[in-house]
Design a protein around this motif. Sequence first.
Motif, PDB file in Angstrom:
ATOM      1  N   ALA A 301      49.594  40.088  40.535  1.00 25.52           N
ATOM      2  CA  ALA A 301      49.395  39.252  41.223  1.00 25.52           C
ATOM      3  C   ALA A 301      48.514  39.699  42.331  1.00 25.52           C
ATOM      4  CB  ALA A 301      50.695  38.288  41.772  1.00 25.52           C
ATOM      5  N   GLY A 305      44.557  39.399  42.713  1.00 22.79           N
ATOM      6  CA  GLY A 305      44.232  38.678  43.812  1.00 22.79           C
ATOM      7  C   GLY A 305      43.387  39.406  44.926  1.00 22.79           C
ATOM      8  N   TRP A 307      40.137  40.324  44.728  1.00 23.65           N
ATOM      9  CA  TRP A 307      38.694  39.507  44.928  1.00 23.65           C
ATOM     10  C   TRP A 307      38.896  38.431  45.745  1.00 23.65           C
ATOM     11  CZ3 TRP A 307      37.046  34.929  43.380  1.00 23.65           C
ATOM     12  CH2 TRP A 307      38.050  34.162  42.696  1.00 23.65           C
ATOM     13  N   ARG A 309      41.242  38.019  48.145  1.00 21.97           N
ATOM     14  CA  ARG A 309      41.331  38.329  49.567  1.00 21.97           C
ATOM     15  C   ARG A 309      40.053  38.857  50.233  1.00 21.97           C
ATOM     16  NH1 ARG A 309      45.851  40.471  46.791  1.00 21.97           N
ATOM     17  NH2 ARG A 309      45.152  42.708  47.028  1.00 21.97           N
ATOM     18  N   GLY A 311      36.963  38.128  49.318  1.00 20.17           N
ATOM     19  CA  GLY A 311      36.067  37.037  49.354  1.00 20.17           C
ATOM     20  C   GLY A 311      36.418  36.295  50.536  1.00 20.17           C
ATOM     21  N   HIS A 315      33.965  36.371  53.895  1.00 15.62           N
ATOM     22  CA  HIS A 315      33.365  34.753  54.395  1.00 15.62           C
ATOM     23  C   HIS A 315      33.597  34.566  56.151  1.00 15.62           C
ATOM     24  CE1 HIS A 315      31.928  30.767  54.136  1.00 15.62           C
ATOM     25  NE2 HIS A 315      33.201  30.417  55.299  1.00 15.62           N
ATOM     26  N   LYS A 318      31.242  36.432  57.717  1.00 13.43           N
ATOM     27  CA  LYS A 318      30.072  35.885  58.026  1.00 13.43           C
ATOM     28  C   LYS A 318      29.945  34.902  58.851  1.00 13.43           C
ATOM     29  CE  LYS A 318      28.640  36.445  52.961  1.00 13.43           C
ATOM     30  NZ  LYS A 318      28.361  35.716  51.655  1.00 13.43           N
TER      31      LYS A 318
ATOM     32  N   PRO B  33      47.507  35.174  45.107  1.00 14.38           N
ATOM     33  CA  PRO B  33      46.888  36.385  45.475  1.00 14.38           C
ATOM     34  C   PRO B  33      47.200  36.719  46.956  1.00 14.38           C
ATOM     35  CG  PRO B  33      45.297  34.448  45.733  1.00 14.38           C
ATOM     36  CD  PRO B  33      46.528  33.881  44.867  1.00 14.38           C
ATOM     37  N   GLU B  36      50.374  33.204  51.767  1.00 14.27           N
ATOM     38  CA  GLU B  36      50.216  31.854  52.101  1.00 14.27           C
ATOM     39  C   GLU B  36      49.753  31.089  51.214  1.00 14.27           C
ATOM     40  OE1 GLU B  36      49.440  34.560  53.597  1.00 14.27           O
ATOM     41  OE2 GLU B  36      50.022  34.483  55.712  1.00 14.27           O
ATOM     42  N   PHE B  94      42.362  32.498  39.838  1.00 14.53           N
ATOM     43  CA  PHE B  94      42.669  31.631  41.187  1.00 14.53           C
ATOM     44  C   PHE B  94      41.650  30.919  41.593  1.00 14.53           C
ATOM     45  CE2 PHE B  94      42.639  30.985  45.795  1.00 14.53           C
ATOM     46  CZ  PHE B  94      44.072  30.688  46.000  1.00 14.53           C
ATOM     47  N   GLY B  95      40.172  31.351  41.268  1.00 11.75           N
ATOM     48  CA  GLY B  95      38.939  30.706  41.432  1.00 11.75           C
ATOM     49  C   GLY B  95      38.875  29.520  40.548  1.00 11.75           C
ATOM     50  N   LEU B 144      38.419  26.394  50.232  1.00  5.90           N
ATOM     51  CA  LEU B 144      38.657  27.685  49.218  1.00  5.90           C
ATOM     52  C   LEU B 144      37.498  27.835  48.671  1.00  5.90           C
ATOM     53  CD1 LEU B 144      42.423  27.790  48.943  1.00  5.90           C
ATOM     54  CD2 LEU B 144      41.103  29.492  49.853  1.00  5.90           C
ATOM     55  N   ILE B 146      34.349  26.846  49.110  1.00  8.45           N
ATOM     56  CA  ILE B 146      33.295  27.433  50.106  1.00  8.45           C
ATOM     57  C   ILE B 146      33.390  28.986  50.423  1.00  8.45           C
ATOM     58  CG2 ILE B 146      32.399  27.112  52.337  1.00  8.45           C
ATOM     59  CD1 ILE B 146      33.036  23.973  51.892  1.00  8.45           C
ATOM     60  N   ARG B 147      34.574  29.173  50.797  1.00  6.06           N
ATOM     61  CA  ARG B 147      34.848  30.557  51.270  1.00  6.06           C
ATOM     62  C   ARG B 147      34.537  31.579  50.106  1.00  6.06           C
ATOM     63  NH1 ARG B 147      39.526  31.545  54.914  1.00  6.06           N
ATOM     64  NH2 ARG B 147      40.846  30.038  53.784  1.00  6.06           N
ATOM     65  N   LEU B 148      34.912  31.271  48.934  1.00  5.91           N
ATOM     66  CA  LEU B 148      34.972  32.373  47.910  1.00  5.91           C
ATOM     67  C   LEU B 148      33.647  32.042  47.173  1.00  5.91           C
ATOM     68  CD1 LEU B 148      38.648  31.490  46.175  1.00  5.91           C
ATOM     69  CD2 LEU B 148      37.617  33.733  47.783  1.00  5.91           C
ATOM     70  N   ASP B 150      30.767  31.435  49.025  1.00 11.26           N
ATOM     71  CA  ASP B 150      29.870  32.321  49.801  1.00 11.26           C
ATOM     72  C   ASP B 150      30.884  33.478  50.383  1.00 11.26           C
ATOM     73  OD1 ASP B 150      27.963  32.893  51.677  1.00 11.26           O
ATOM     74  OD2 ASP B 150      28.734  31.398  53.026  1.00 11.26           O
ATOM     75  N   GLY B 151      31.287  34.104  49.461  1.00  6.18           N
ATOM     76  CA  GLY B 151      32.387  35.160  49.848  1.00  6.18           C
ATOM     77  C   GLY B 151      31.618  36.552  49.760  1.00  6.18           C
ATOM     78  N   SER B 155      33.089  37.503  44.237  1.00  2.17           N
ATOM     79  CA  SER B 155      33.534  36.279  44.142  1.00  2.17           C
ATOM     80  C   SER B 155      32.940  35.136  43.899  1.00  2.17           C
ATOM     81  CB  SER B 155      34.211  35.899  45.705  1.00  2.17           C
ATOM     82  OG  SER B 155      33.168  35.643  46.733  1.00  2.17           O
ATOM     83  N   LYS B 158      32.536  34.566  39.975  1.00  3.07           N
ATOM     84  CA  LYS B 158      33.660  34.008  39.672  1.00  3.07           C
ATOM     85  C   LYS B 158      33.751  32.581  39.893  1.00  3.07           C
ATOM     86  CE  LYS B 158      36.522  38.230  39.848  1.00  3.07           C
ATOM     87  NZ  LYS B 158      36.769  38.157  38.467  1.00  3.07           N
ATOM     88  N   MET B 159      33.296  32.204  40.873  1.00  2.00           N
ATOM     89  CA  MET B 159      33.233  30.615  41.424  1.00  2.00           C
ATOM     90  C   MET B 159      32.198  29.882  40.582  1.00  2.00           C
ATOM     91  SD  MET B 159      35.895  30.691  43.134  1.00  2.00           S
ATOM     92  CE  MET B 159      36.196  28.940  43.635  1.00  2.00           C
TER      93      MET B 159
END
Lengths: 327, 253
Positions: A301, A305, A307, A309, A311, A315, A318, B33, B36, B94-95, B144, B146-148, B150-151, B155, B158-159
Motif C-alpha cells: 500500500a 501509493g 506516486w 503522494r 503527485g 500539485h 504548483k 496510499p 486520510e 488508486f488513479g 484528486l 485534477i491534482r493527480l 496535473d501532478g 502521475s 497514469k491518470m
Amino acid sequence: MYAQMVKSEGPKDQDDPTKLAEFQARIDAGEKIEPKDWMPEGYRKTLIRQIGQHAHSEIVGQLPEGNWITRAPTLERKAILLAKVQDEAGHGLYLYCAAETLGVSRDEMTEMLLDGRMKYSSIFAYPTLTWADMGAVGWLVDGAAIMNQVPLQRTSFGPYSRAMIRVCKEESFHQRQGFDIMMKMCAGSPAQKQMAQDALNRFWYPALMMFGPSDKDSVHSSQSMAWKIKMNTNDELRQKFVDQTVPQAEYLGLTVPDDTLAWNEEKGGYDFAEPDWDEFFEVLKGNGPCSVDRIATRKKAWDDGAWVRDGLMAHAEKARAAKVAAE
Amino acid sequence: MSQPDPLLEFLLRMGDNTLVLGHRVSEWCGKGPVLEEDIALANTALDLIGQTQMWLGLAGDIEGKGRSADDLAMLRDAWEFRCTLLVEQPNGDFGQTMMRQYLFDQWHLLQLRALKDSSHDQIAAIAAKAEKEVTYHHERSADLVIRLGDGTEESRPKMQAALDLLYPYVGEFFEGDATDKTLAEAGIAPDPASLRGAFDAALSTTMDEATLTLPDSRFTHKGGKTGTRHSEHLGHLLTQMQWLQRAYPGATW
C-alpha cells in the motif's frame, strides 16, 4: 492493549535533577504534560514507542476486519463494519498526530513499522477465518483494548490522554457491536453457533496475550507507572478482562477454552491458564500466522501509493507557486 | 417477453450502481496510499452502501413480494443486476479508482439533483439525502483527478491511461430505453440523455484543469444498466459479496 512490551527508558544522566523533580511533582499533582513543556528524554522516547505502536496497531488492525467487509452477510453489517474500520483509521490518525508532537513524523514511524523497527499488537497477526471472527474481534479484542485504554485517558501526556478519551467512546461501541454479532450467531443455526465457538477458541489466548507478559517485577514498567505512561500492571488488566469476559461467554452459551478456569472466592476473581508465551514471543519476532502478510500488505500500500503522494505534493507546490506569482 | 415494472427497474438501477461501486471502493480498506485517503475511501463506501439500503429497500416495497434490500442485494444473480458496466470495473491503481469515482460522481450528482424534483415523493426524499453525500464525493474525486492529472511526470500518464480505459463506459449512463421514457413522462426521473450536456461541460472543465485529454471516440460499452450483458467482473464480485447468504440459506446475521 495495543502497546505491548514497550521498551521503556528511565531518567538519563544528562537530565537536570531539579527539573526532573519538578516534572515528577507535576505528574504526581495530576497535571498534564504538554508537547512544549520540558520532559525527560526517557519519557519522550518511551511515549513515542508506545503511542507509535498503538497507532500502528490501529492501522494494521484494519486488515483482519477489512478481510470481511466485502463478505459481510447483510448491508447493515457491511455498513457497521465499514464504519468501524474507518474509526480505526481515524484512531491511527489521532495517535500519529499525538506522537508527532513529540518530534517524530508519521512518515518516519511508517517506515519504522515497515522495516520492523517498530511493532504492532500481536493480536493482528492472527487470521480472521469466519464471520464469527468479526464478532470475536469486537467482543474480545476491542474489549481487551478498552481495559487498557480507559485508564490511559488519565495518562500524564496531554495529547495522548485526549486522543484516548475520543478513542474510548468509539471502542466501547465497537465492543458492543462485536458482542451483538456473537449474540446473533449463538441464537442462530447450529452451524452459526459452532462458528462462534470456533472463533472464541481461536481468539481467547491471543486476546489474553494482548496485555503482554507479567511485568510486576519490571523496573522499567514501574518507571512508566511513576510517569503515568502506564497506569496498571499487565496482570491487573488481564485479570480484569477475564473477570468481565467469562460471564459474557456463559451468557452466550459458549465455553472458554480453558479447563483450569475456576472462580476463586478468596481473590474475588477467576483463576485461569496463561497463554503460551513462547508463541507470543514468536509472534512479536514476526512469526505470527499472518505477520508476513500484514506487513507485505502495508508495504505494498505504501509503495504503490508513492506516486499518489508525490503527485499530490507536486500539485500543491504548483498551486502555491501560482498563487505567489499572482500576488 | 413481459415488460418489467419501470419503477422497480429504475430503483434497481440506482441501488445496484451504489451497491456495486460501494463494494468496489470497500475493497481498498487498509490499502490506501495515505491514511486520510483510507478514511475517505471507507467513508465513500459507507455512504454508497447506505444509499443502497434506501434504493433497494424502496425497490422491495414497490415489488411487493416481501423481498428486503438484503434479499435483493444478496440473492439475485448477475443477469438480474442493473448496475452500469463502469461501476463493475476493477479498482486498478488508486488513479483508476478515482477516475472511475469521478466519472460516476459527475453523473450521479446530476442525476440526484434532477431526482430531487421527482414527482415520486420517496424518490425525491432519497435523492435529497444522497445528494448531500454525493456533493462531497464529487468534490473529492474531481479534486484528486485534477491534482493527480496535473501532478508529476509519473502521475499524469497514469491518470490519462485511467481516463482512456474508463471513458468508453460513460455513455451507458445516458442511453435511454422504454423504462426511462415511461419514468420521464411521469416526471419521476429525468430522461438520461438530458443530463449529457451538463455532464460533458463539467467533464471538459475538470479534464482541462487536470491537463488530461478526452478521447475523441464517443463509443460506449453497454448492457449493464439493462442487464442484458454484464462484464465478467460482476460474477466474481457477487461470488464474494453473496457468499455467506448463499452458503447458509435462511440464517439471520
